[in-house]
Design a protein around this motif. Sequence first.
Motif, short mmCIF file in Angstrom:
data_model
loop_
_atom_site.label_atom_id
_atom_site.label_comp_id
_atom_site.label_asym_id
_atom_site.label_seq_id
_atom_site.Cartn_x
_atom_site.Cartn_y
_atom_site.Cartn_z
N TYR A 72 -64.98 -15.68 -50.06
CA TYR A 72 -64.73 -15.33 -51.62
C TYR A 72 -63.17 -14.45 -52.03
O TYR A 72 -63.28 -14.69 -53.35
CB TYR A 72 -66.84 -14.55 -51.69
CG TYR A 72 -67.79 -15.19 -51.15
CD1 TYR A 72 -67.75 -16.08 -52.51
CD2 TYR A 72 -68.49 -14.57 -50.85
CE1 TYR A 72 -68.90 -17.12 -51.79
CE2 TYR A 72 -69.29 -15.79 -50.49
CZ TYR A 72 -69.18 -16.44 -50.85
OH TYR A 72 -70.85 -17.40 -51.00
N ARG A 73 -62.93 -14.05 -51.37
CA ARG A 73 -61.60 -13.21 -51.78
C ARG A 73 -60.69 -14.51 -52.44
O ARG A 73 -59.97 -13.98 -53.12
CB ARG A 73 -61.29 -12.51 -50.39
CG ARG A 73 -59.68 -11.66 -50.69
CD ARG A 73 -59.30 -11.21 -49.61
NE ARG A 73 -58.08 -11.75 -48.92
CZ ARG A 73 -57.68 -12.42 -49.17
NH1 ARG A 73 -56.46 -11.99 -50.18
NH2 ARG A 73 -57.00 -13.59 -49.01
N GLN A 101 -67.00 -14.25 -44.48
CA GLN A 101 -67.59 -14.76 -45.90
C GLN A 101 -66.94 -14.25 -46.77
O GLN A 101 -66.05 -14.76 -47.75
CB GLN A 101 -68.94 -14.58 -46.31
CG GLN A 101 -70.11 -15.12 -45.89
CD GLN A 101 -71.41 -14.78 -45.95
OE1 GLN A 101 -72.17 -14.09 -44.90
NE2 GLN A 101 -71.99 -15.40 -46.51
N ARG A 141 -68.89 -11.27 -55.97
CA ARG A 141 -69.24 -11.23 -54.98
C ARG A 141 -68.63 -10.26 -53.24
O ARG A 141 -69.69 -10.39 -52.38
CB ARG A 141 -69.82 -12.44 -54.13
CG ARG A 141 -70.35 -13.46 -53.02
CD ARG A 141 -72.02 -12.77 -52.64
NE ARG A 141 -72.55 -13.11 -52.34
CZ ARG A 141 -73.01 -12.92 -51.31
NH1 ARG A 141 -74.39 -11.62 -51.88
NH2 ARG A 141 -73.20 -13.71 -50.63
N LEU A 201 -63.54 -14.47 -56.07
CA LEU A 201 -64.84 -13.69 -57.13
C LEU A 201 -64.74 -12.99 -56.11
O LEU A 201 -66.10 -11.97 -54.64
CB LEU A 201 -65.63 -14.76 -56.16
CG LEU A 201 -65.81 -16.44 -56.23
CD1 LEU A 201 -67.19 -17.49 -56.04
CD2 LEU A 201 -65.96 -16.56 -58.09
#
Length: 632
Positions: free
Chosen positions: A189-190, A185, A197, A194
């Motif tokens: 997101y990286r 996850q 997050r 983001l």
Amino acid sequence: MFRLFRQRKSEAPGAPEPQESTQDQVLIEAAGRSRITEVATSARKVPWSLNLLQLLWAAGPVTFLAMQGGYFLGFGHAAPTQNFVFFAVYTLLFGVIGLIARFVADATRGRRQERSQVQLRNTIDLLPDLLFATRDLAMGEMTPDMRRRQSAAVLLHEVEVSPEAVAVAVREMTGDPTLASTAEQIEIYRRLGLHARVADLVEATADARMAALERLHAEDSELAELLRDRLQGVAPTREEGVRRIDQFLERLFSAADADDLSRCSLDDVQAIFVLAFELMNGRQIKRLTFGWSGSWQLGRALDRLEYQGNRFRVAQAGVISRLRSLAMLLAHSETSGITQQHLREPLPVLGQQVLAGLHAMLAAEPDVRTADGRILGVAMAQVDELREARNRLMQAQSRYGDAAERWGALRRRERDRKGGRRWEMRSARRIRVSEELIELDDNQKIKLADGLCEYLEELQIRREGDFIYFGKKPLDNETAKRIGIQLALLLDPLVDLTNPSIQRAIYSSPAAYLGGLYVGMSADAKAGLGSAMVRMVRQDLGRTAEWLALRLTRVYHLPLTEGLREFLQRQYGANPERLAMLAQNTGDESHHPVALRAERSPEFDAMLQDKEWGRLLRRGARYRQAEEARQN
């Protein structure tokens, strides 16, 4: 002639498509093909039609006008027809002979260019495959647990690795599926930017992350640092490159000098493959040097100090190389208690572990015909060589100290004669910092490719599918090490690899990220990607500039003026606080020369001069004699 390098198995039906698009692959291959052709081509060809027109022009109008003009000026009348015929035929025959010679030269040059192009393509094609094969051999020597962790580390080192692969690597390293899922996850997101997050997920897994890192750090601290970065959403970049292995060149040359393959590791071989591939694809490694002008006595003393300093560093590298080689040899025996993790310990600690490992093996009293008995036989010979290298180091240290004292005495006498302030001002103006490049020109690349391909042909190295073969057998550890050593010997006269200052520049520069290469990629694509990757890597000269300032102040005791500090900071990004601290200590002559650094600590000297080395030699004499008898 070298078609054996390109033997590949046909693609199996339903094989997966390459990751990059067809268009990108074509562009990369076109760039690589263009670069190979550019290096191999040494001269631009002139069309034969133009050569023929030049010959007819010279034999006809030019000869006629020149002859008639000369006759009118000399004799006052036009030249006879037979004279014109003579000169025209002479010029025509002369030109025809020249064209024939040109034809022969072009034919020879064309064959040479074609051969050079084939050699360059084979070298660029085979170096990454040898790197992959050697990496696989190195993992084959590990235990299953260590192999699992190292394979996961290869995934985490990749720049463009998928989130699923990150999860696999984290699960392999930690055995925690929940932490692996979170790592996947974080990577997703990286990539989307983001970061808020990502911070949430990092905070939520703090306890599990710390527990996993503590367990891994006890086994391998470097892998723990790599895992920490990934679990915090930090990924490697192409610009940062990859850290090189320290002193791999010294170990390769030490193995070559002694014809002892145990003195180098497969990691060292991988490092020389990477360096050669970089240089073949246009890598330029920068190094900083300085010059200083003064009286002939001071200049001579400075040259002697620099010479003895290099001799000392070579002798010191020889001791370190032999000590690490001895540790790597003992690591093959469980009785010694030395593991791969111990090989990363500081030198004084490693030396004590080697002594303890030899004591443990001798206490077990293995038979001379067993594996441990043979390891002890080789180890005793290496202990003797280590002691000889230690004696050479002590002699080199003494000469280096004498040269430093001579330079210091002359410098102080000159400073007292001219006055401290005046001396500093004049000395500062005489310092010249220059930037040099470690690189291969096109002729050197061809020479390296020719030498390597000839050596590989002698060994009957060939590739079939995704595997490298030595004759009819798969590539083995010994052959891979011999190829790496030969490659280092081929590079040495081209870039002076045995020069300590060049070695330091190579070690301090990051290696190019080669993760975009994979087994089965074409030679043109490897050349295209390789040239792009070496241009991306960023070399930070700030630390190099600080090291140069350290040498100026601590070895030569020359002034580090404000102007020079500003230059090093502006041009190379040196740390201003570090430079200011060094400038304050310029006149402090209580420091040892800078080469007498951490490896020359009292603990290191005490370990080298420990009398236990001599006692171990006497206790293990029978093992050494048995090994020498087997070799004879």
